[in-house]
Design a protein around this motif. Structure first.
Motif, PDB file in Angstrom:
ATOM      1  N   ASN A 161       0.805  -1.220   0.000  1.00  0.00           N
ATOM      2  CA  ASN A 161       0.000   0.000   0.000  1.00  0.00           C
ATOM      3  C   ASN A 161       0.841   1.274   0.000  1.00  0.00           C
ATOM      4  N   ALA A 162       2.115   1.193   0.421  1.00  0.00           N
ATOM      5  CA  ALA A 162       2.934   2.407   0.528  1.00  0.00           C
ATOM      6  C   ALA A 162       3.013   3.112  -0.821  1.00  0.00           C
ATOM      7  N   GLY A 163       2.890   4.433  -0.790  1.00  0.00           N
ATOM      8  CA  GLY A 163       2.982   5.168  -2.042  1.00  0.00           C
ATOM      9  C   GLY A 163       3.248   6.634  -1.786  1.00  0.00           C
ATOM     10  N   ILE A 164       3.838   7.287  -2.780  1.00  0.00           N
ATOM     11  CA  ILE A 164       4.048   8.733  -2.698  1.00  0.00           C
ATOM     12  C   ILE A 164       3.592   9.387  -3.999  1.00  0.00           C
ATOM     13  N   PHE A 165       3.438  10.687  -3.935  1.00  0.00           N
ATOM     14  CA  PHE A 165       2.779  11.460  -4.966  1.00  0.00           C
ATOM     15  C   PHE A 165       3.653  12.687  -5.234  1.00  0.00           C
ATOM     16  N   ASP A 212      12.875   8.936 -10.017  1.00  0.00           N
ATOM     17  CA  ASP A 212      13.509   7.782  -9.373  1.00  0.00           C
ATOM     18  C   ASP A 212      12.842   7.475  -8.033  1.00  0.00           C
ATOM     19  N   GLU A 213      12.495   8.530  -7.311  1.00  0.00           N
ATOM     20  CA  GLU A 213      11.885   8.350  -5.985  1.00  0.00           C
ATOM     21  C   GLU A 213      10.502   7.696  -6.105  1.00  0.00           C
ATOM     22  N   THR A 247      -6.816   4.904  -9.897  1.00  0.00           N
ATOM     23  CA  THR A 247      -7.414   5.218 -11.199  1.00  0.00           C
ATOM     24  C   THR A 247      -6.320   5.771 -12.127  1.00  0.00           C
ATOM     25  N   ALA A 248      -5.235   6.278 -11.523  1.00  0.00           N
ATOM     26  CA  ALA A 248      -4.090   6.725 -12.325  1.00  0.00           C
ATOM     27  C   ALA A 248      -3.375   5.552 -12.987  1.00  0.00           C
ATOM     28  N   GLY A 249      -3.769   4.330 -12.665  1.00  0.00           N
ATOM     29  CA  GLY A 249      -3.262   3.153 -13.363  1.00  0.00           C
ATOM     30  C   GLY A 249      -4.217   2.701 -14.457  1.00  0.00           C
ATOM     31  N   MET A 250      -5.246   3.505 -14.726  1.00  0.00           N
ATOM     32  CA  MET A 250      -6.239   3.107 -15.738  1.00  0.00           C
ATOM     33  C   MET A 250      -6.403   4.165 -16.822  1.00  0.00           C
ATOM     34  N   THR A 251      -5.895   5.368 -16.536  1.00  0.00           N
ATOM     35  CA  THR A 251      -5.974   6.451 -17.514  1.00  0.00           C
ATOM     36  C   THR A 251      -4.762   7.356 -17.299  1.00  0.00           C
ATOM     37  N   GLY A 252      -4.561   8.317 -18.183  1.00  0.00           N
ATOM     38  CA  GLY A 252      -3.457   9.249 -17.989  1.00  0.00           C
ATOM     39  C   GLY A 252      -3.912  10.438 -17.165  1.00  0.00           C
ATOM     40  N   TYR A 253      -3.045  10.941 -16.308  1.00  0.00           N
ATOM     41  CA  TYR A 253      -3.326  12.170 -15.561  1.00  0.00           C
ATOM     42  C   TYR A 253      -2.219  13.180 -15.863  1.00  0.00           C
ATOM     43  N   ALA A 254      -2.601  14.408 -16.178  1.00  0.00           N
ATOM     44  CA  ALA A 254      -1.609  15.460 -16.352  1.00  0.00           C
ATOM     45  C   ALA A 254      -0.910  15.714 -15.019  1.00  0.00           C
ATOM     46  N   TRP A 255       0.345  16.138 -15.099  1.00  0.00           N
ATOM     47  CA  TRP A 255       1.122  16.562 -13.932  1.00  0.00           C
ATOM     48  C   TRP A 255       1.478  15.414 -12.989  1.00  0.00           C
ATOM     49  N   LEU A 256       1.307  14.195 -13.432  1.00  0.00           N
ATOM     50  CA  LEU A 256       1.679  13.054 -12.584  1.00  0.00           C
ATOM     51  C   LEU A 256       2.472  12.018 -13.386  1.00  0.00           C
ATOM     52  N   PRO A 257       3.557  12.429 -14.062  1.00  0.00           N
ATOM     53  CA  PRO A 257       4.200  11.470 -14.963  1.00  0.00           C
ATOM     54  C   PRO A 257       4.711  10.207 -14.271  1.00  0.00           C
ATOM     55  N   ALA A 258       5.448  10.364 -13.171  1.00  0.00           N
ATOM     56  CA  ALA A 258       6.008   9.169 -12.523  1.00  0.00           C
ATOM     57  C   ALA A 258       4.919   8.405 -11.785  1.00  0.00           C
ATOM     58  N   TYR A 259       4.036   9.141 -11.126  1.00  0.00           N
ATOM     59  CA  TYR A 259       2.969   8.483 -10.362  1.00  0.00           C
ATOM     60  C   TYR A 259       2.108   7.628 -11.295  1.00  0.00           C
ATOM     61  N   THR A 260       1.663   8.234 -12.411  1.00  0.00           N
ATOM     62  CA  THR A 260       0.806   7.512 -13.353  1.00  0.00           C
ATOM     63  C   THR A 260       1.544   6.288 -13.919  1.00  0.00           C
TER      64      THR A 260
END
Ligand code: NAD
Length: 242
Positions: free
Chosen positions: A87-91, A105-106, A140-153
């Motif tokens: 579950n750990a994650g960062i944004f 990288d982070e 949901t960022a694993g199902m579509t593209g989100y602007a401003w979240l390149p690494a997260y998406t």
């Protein structure tokens, strides 16, 4: 009777937000829980509150050696391991032009490689237990593209691929691997984002406890025939996707 009686789970990022909600409910449902997080004060306090069937372990999910130690400690303390909630994650919210290499990288290191590290570390213990369940938290960022979240998406799409491959490789041992895809959930991670629900069918965000029933289902034997699958709880945010 609890839904997780006798089961032992590691929850990464379990010190706060959705991970903490899962830890509380898992203990209520009869599980023993290892709260693994970089937030030592919050994590240790939560484990204290939850009592004998909870333990805090300081873990940066990028640290492979530490992963091995924690799995060993878990089995020493609770006798077995059945469930891993990755579950750990960062944004990091930046346009691709200003998003730095270090941020890339982070985020990939924590959100995606962290899940790889955890999956590799728990396989022997889950095999020894005769099977188990790995739950990978995407978005949901694993199902579509989100602007401003390149690494997260990218990390959240990567989790889907890793989930399916892991499910195919580990099914022979009775180890199930599924991904969950939350929409907008009110946690410390999303505090700064405001409350834009224009694209959410239910026109609201979720409380930090609202993903727990789904994660509990996937951890329990109720989901015994589900593996390699994607489970969405997003208020209908992705319902309009092609
Ligand atoms: P949160 O920030 O409250 O919790 C994340 C937890 O992960 C924290 O306890 C944090 O200390 C821990 N963590 C961060 N880096 C770590 C590391 N290197 N090693 C170990 N632990 C680390 O956020 P949350 O909203 O509860 O997020 C939980 C998961 O759900 C994340 O994977 C997130 O990407 C995902 N998610 C959240 C939302 C949302 O709207 N909140 C939506 C979709 C997916």
């Amino acid at each position: 009777m609890g839904k997780l009686d006798g089961k032992v789970a590691i929850i990464t990022g379990g010190a706060r937000g959705m991970g903490a909600a899962h830890a509380r409910r898992f203990v209520e449902e009869g599980a023993s829980v290892v709260i693994a997080d970089v937030l030592t004060d919050l994590g240790a306090k939560l484990a204290d509150d939850l009592g004998e069937r909870a333990m805090f372990a300081e873990l940066d999910v990028r640290d492979r050696e530490r992963w091995t130690d924690i799995v060993t400690q878990t089995v020493q303390r609770f006798g077995r391991l059945d469930v891993l909630v990755n579950n750990a994650g960062i944004f990091r919210r930046e346009s691709i032009e200003t998003h730095s290499h270090e941020m890339w990288d982070e985020v990939i290191g924590v959100n995606l490689t962290g899940i790889w590290n955890g999956t590799k570390a728990v396989i022997p213990a889950l095999k020894a237990a005769g099977g188990g369940s790995i739950i990978n938290v995407s978005s949901t960022a694993g199902m579509t593209g989100y602007a401003w979240l390149p690494a997260y998406t990218t990390s959240k799409w990567g989790i889907r691929g890793l989930t399916k491959t892991s499910a195919l490789d580990l099914g022979q041992y009775g180890i199930r691997v599924n991904s969950v895809h939350p929409g907008f959930v009110r946690t410390p991670m999303t505090e700064e984002l405001g409350d834009n629900t224009a694209n959410v069918a239910l026109h609201r965000t979720a409380a930090d406890t609202e993903l727990t029933p789904l994660v509990l289902f996937l951890a329990s034997d109720d989901s015994a025939f589900s593996t390699g699958a994607e489970f969405i709880a997003d208020g209908g945010e992705s319902a309009g996707l092609p």
